[in-house]
Scaffold this motif. Structure first.
Motif, mmCIF file in Angstrom:
data_model
loop_
_atom_site.group_PDB
_atom_site.id
_atom_site.type_symbol
_atom_site.label_atom_id
_atom_site.label_comp_id
_atom_site.label_asym_id
_atom_site.label_seq_id
_atom_site.Cartn_x
_atom_site.Cartn_y
_atom_site.Cartn_z
ATOM 1 N N GLU A 43 0.808 -1.218 0.000
ATOM 2 C CA GLU A 43 0.000 0.000 0.000
ATOM 3 C C GLU A 43 0.843 1.272 0.000
ATOM 4 O OE1 GLU A 43 -2.436 0.219 3.490
ATOM 5 O OE2 GLU A 43 -0.762 -0.074 4.857
ATOM 6 N N ILE A 44 2.177 1.100 0.034
ATOM 7 C CA ILE A 44 3.051 2.271 0.133
ATOM 8 C C ILE A 44 2.956 3.162 -1.095
ATOM 9 C CG2 ILE A 44 5.068 1.074 -0.811
ATOM 10 C CD1 ILE A 44 5.093 3.682 2.048
ATOM 11 N N ASP A 45 2.769 2.591 -2.283
ATOM 12 C CA ASP A 45 2.690 3.411 -3.496
ATOM 13 C C ASP A 45 1.532 4.401 -3.420
ATOM 14 O OD1 ASP A 45 4.875 2.176 -4.614
ATOM 15 O OD2 ASP A 45 3.698 0.747 -5.790
ATOM 16 N N VAL A 46 0.384 3.923 -2.978
ATOM 17 C CA VAL A 46 -0.802 4.783 -2.863
ATOM 18 C C VAL A 46 -0.569 5.878 -1.823
ATOM 19 C CG1 VAL A 46 -3.239 4.859 -2.209
ATOM 20 C CG2 VAL A 46 -2.380 2.980 -3.622
ATOM 21 N N LYS A 47 0.020 5.505 -0.682
ATOM 22 C CA LYS A 47 0.268 6.481 0.381
ATOM 23 C C LYS A 47 1.289 7.534 -0.054
ATOM 24 C CE LYS A 47 -2.539 4.548 3.258
ATOM 25 N NZ LYS A 47 -3.806 5.233 3.635
ATOM 26 N N TRP A 48 2.298 7.104 -0.797
ATOM 27 C CA TRP A 48 3.316 8.045 -1.271
ATOM 28 C C TRP A 48 2.726 9.040 -2.256
ATOM 29 C CZ3 TRP A 48 7.252 10.730 -0.313
ATOM 30 C CH2 TRP A 48 8.151 11.191 -1.276
ATOM 31 N N GLU A 49 1.892 8.572 -3.161
ATOM 32 C CA GLU A 49 1.244 9.470 -4.117
ATOM 33 C C GLU A 49 0.339 10.468 -3.392
ATOM 34 O OE1 GLU A 49 1.830 9.809 -7.380
ATOM 35 O OE2 GLU A 49 3.426 8.344 -7.037
ATOM 36 N N ARG A 50 -0.347 9.978 -2.374
ATOM 37 C CA ARG A 50 -1.217 10.865 -1.598
ATOM 38 C C ARG A 50 -0.385 11.923 -0.868
ATOM 39 N NH1 ARG A 50 -5.730 8.901 2.847
ATOM 40 N NH2 ARG A 50 -6.294 10.964 3.619
ATOM 41 N N ALA A 51 0.721 11.499 -0.271
ATOM 42 C CA ALA A 51 1.584 12.444 0.444
ATOM 43 C C ALA A 51 2.122 13.509 -0.504
ATOM 44 C CB ALA A 51 2.739 11.690 1.108
ATOM 45 N N LYS A 52 2.540 13.113 -1.701
ATOM 46 C CA LYS A 52 3.057 14.079 -2.672
ATOM 47 C C LYS A 52 1.975 15.075 -3.088
ATOM 48 C CE LYS A 52 4.799 11.038 -5.574
ATOM 49 N NZ LYS A 52 5.497 10.493 -6.766
ATOM 50 N N ASP A 53 0.763 14.595 -3.308
ATOM 51 C CA ASP A 53 -0.330 15.489 -3.684
ATOM 52 C C ASP A 53 -0.603 16.510 -2.578
ATOM 53 O OD1 ASP A 53 -0.666 14.270 -6.116
ATOM 54 O OD2 ASP A 53 -2.307 12.966 -5.453
ATOM 55 N N LEU A 54 -0.618 16.053 -1.340
ATOM 56 C CA LEU A 54 -0.871 16.947 -0.210
ATOM 57 C C LEU A 54 0.260 17.963 -0.062
ATOM 58 C CD1 LEU A 54 -2.139 14.306 2.382
ATOM 59 C CD2 LEU A 54 -3.514 16.108 1.314
ATOM 60 N N TYR A 55 1.481 17.510 -0.247
ATOM 61 C CA TYR A 55 2.642 18.392 -0.128
ATOM 62 C C TYR A 55 2.629 19.465 -1.212
ATOM 63 C CZ TYR A 55 7.561 19.856 -0.181
ATOM 64 O OH TYR A 55 8.714 20.600 -0.184
ATOM 65 N N ARG A 56 2.370 19.050 -2.442
ATOM 66 C CA ARG A 56 2.407 19.969 -3.574
ATOM 67 C C ARG A 56 1.294 21.016 -3.510
ATOM 68 N NH1 ARG A 56 3.374 15.209 -8.104
ATOM 69 N NH2 ARG A 56 5.579 14.835 -7.639
ATOM 70 N N THR A 57 0.198 20.675 -2.849
ATOM 71 C CA THR A 57 -0.922 21.616 -2.748
ATOM 72 C C THR A 57 -0.899 22.399 -1.433
ATOM 73 O OG1 THR A 57 -2.330 19.810 -1.918
ATOM 74 C CG2 THR A 57 -2.406 20.277 -4.280
ATOM 75 N N GLY A 58 0.186 22.242 -0.671
ATOM 76 C CA GLY A 58 0.348 23.033 0.543
ATOM 77 C C GLY A 58 -0.534 22.618 1.704
ATOM 78 N N LYS A 59 -1.011 21.390 1.710
ATOM 79 C CA LYS A 59 -1.918 20.940 2.770
ATOM 80 C C LYS A 59 -1.195 20.296 3.954
ATOM 81 C CE LYS A 59 -5.832 20.308 -0.351
ATOM 82 N NZ LYS A 59 -6.812 19.344 -0.932
ATOM 83 N N LEU A 60 0.112 20.093 3.821
ATOM 84 C CA LEU A 60 0.879 19.533 4.935
ATOM 85 C C LEU A 60 1.543 20.674 5.695
ATOM 86 C CD1 LEU A 60 2.496 16.361 3.286
ATOM 87 C CD2 LEU A 60 0.398 16.528 4.658
ATOM 88 N N LYS A 61 0.815 21.261 6.604
ATOM 89 C CA LYS A 61 1.267 22.446 7.324
ATOM 90 C C LYS A 61 2.553 22.167 8.097
ATOM 91 C CE LYS A 61 -0.273 25.898 10.684
ATOM 92 N NZ LYS A 61 -1.370 26.307 11.606
ATOM 93 N N GLY A 62 3.553 23.029 7.864
ATOM 94 C CA GLY A 62 4.820 22.926 8.588
ATOM 95 C C GLY A 62 5.794 21.920 8.014
ATOM 96 N N ILE A 63 5.350 21.110 7.061
ATOM 97 C CA ILE A 63 6.213 20.075 6.471
ATOM 98 C C ILE A 63 6.976 20.676 5.295
ATOM 99 C CG2 ILE A 63 6.298 17.788 5.423
ATOM 100 C CD1 ILE A 63 5.286 17.829 8.342
ATOM 101 N N TYR A 64 8.310 20.717 5.389
ATOM 102 C CA TYR A 64 9.083 21.362 4.324
ATOM 103 C C TYR A 64 9.587 20.364 3.279
ATOM 104 C CZ TYR A 64 13.509 19.816 6.450
ATOM 105 O OH TYR A 64 14.546 19.064 6.953
ATOM 106 N N ALA A 65 9.584 19.068 3.587
ATOM 107 C CA ALA A 65 10.009 18.046 2.624
ATOM 108 C C ALA A 65 9.445 16.705 3.040
ATOM 109 C CB ALA A 65 11.526 17.973 2.530
ATOM 110 N N ILE A 66 9.289 15.805 2.082
ATOM 111 C CA ILE A 66 8.840 14.442 2.378
ATOM 112 C C ILE A 66 9.745 13.467 1.634
ATOM 113 C CG2 ILE A 66 6.435 15.046 2.836
ATOM 114 C CD1 ILE A 66 5.739 14.185 -0.005
ATOM 115 N N LYS A 67 9.914 12.288 2.226
ATOM 116 C CA LYS A 67 10.735 11.252 1.600
ATOM 117 C C LYS A 67 10.083 9.888 1.806
ATOM 118 C CE LYS A 67 15.228 13.542 2.211
ATOM 119 N NZ LYS A 67 16.567 13.447 2.846
ATOM 120 N N ARG A 68 10.362 9.027 0.856
ATOM 121 C CA ARG A 68 9.931 7.634 0.959
ATOM 122 C C ARG A 68 11.177 6.759 1.050
ATOM 123 N NH1 ARG A 68 6.824 4.160 -3.802
ATOM 124 N NH2 ARG A 68 7.273 2.093 -2.930
#
Length: 200
Positions: free
Chosen positions: A37-62
């Motif tokens: 299920e990691i692929d789906v979660k990673w895509e979701r995290a990237k979408d949230l990050y790119r749209t500015g919905k992850l408040k305070g998060i400056y970078a994400i990694k898998r």
């Protein structure tokens, strides 16, 4: 893909340096997901990050692969890292974590928590130098924190694996029983695959 300083992980990274500056003394909230299920979660995290919905998060990694992590763990789970800081600002970090759970619901039955680890802890591998914990903050999670899945609320539907030759060999009749193992729903697919391999 490259190696970073988070336990020598090979990783995929998403970091828009034009929009998100790296703070002083950063760290990250960590979520582990089953490999199926990691692929789906990673895509979701990237979408949230790119749209500015992850408040305070400056970078994400898998995390893909880490020499320090047991092969068994890597076979079944991969981590997502959500970077924020400064690590010494506890109130802000805890709020970032709570906001993260609203956007990325998460619960791992084995621990019941989501953990925040500093980059320094990753670099020194705190458990290897005698410290019992390798995180500084944690947030307790519950199954309700995880994404809901459809449920029929019934136990009369099964996926069966029956080998007629084995069944006849062991003279399976009506007076039989079974051992039962329960798994968190996000771990059940992996457990079922292993059971089928052993059975076959």
């Amino acid at each position: 893909m490259a190696a970073d300083n988070d336990g020598d992980y090979e990783y995929e990274v998403e970091h828009n340096k034009e929009l998100y500056e790296t703070p002083d003394k950063p760290g990250k909230w960590i979520q582990f997901y089953a490999v199926d299920e990691i692929d789906v979660k990673w895509e979701r995290a990237k979408d949230l990050y790119r749209t500015g919905k992850l408040k305070g998060i400056y970078a994400i990694k898998r995390g893909i692969k880490c020499p320090r992590t047991s092969p068994t763990l890597q076979k079944y789970f991969q981590p997502l890292f959500f970077y924020c800081g400064p690590a010494y600002k506890e109130e802000e970090i805890m709020q970032y974590g709570k906001d993260l759970l609203k956007e990325m619901p998460y619960h791992m039955a084995d621990t019941g928590h989501m953990y925040y680890k500093t980059n320094e802890q990753s670099e020194t591998d705190t458990r290897c130098i005698g410290q019992e914990t390798n995180y500084i903050y944690n947030i307790k999670t519950t199954p309700e924190n995880f994404d809901p899945i459809p449920s029929t609320n019934t136990t009369d539907k099964f996926i069966d694996e029956i080998n007629d030759e084995i069944k006849s060999k062991y003279n399976v009749g009506l007076n039989v029983g079974k051992w039962i193992q329960f798994y968190a729903w996000h771990n059940i697919d992996v457990a079922w695959k292993n059971a089928k391999i052993l059975y076959r």
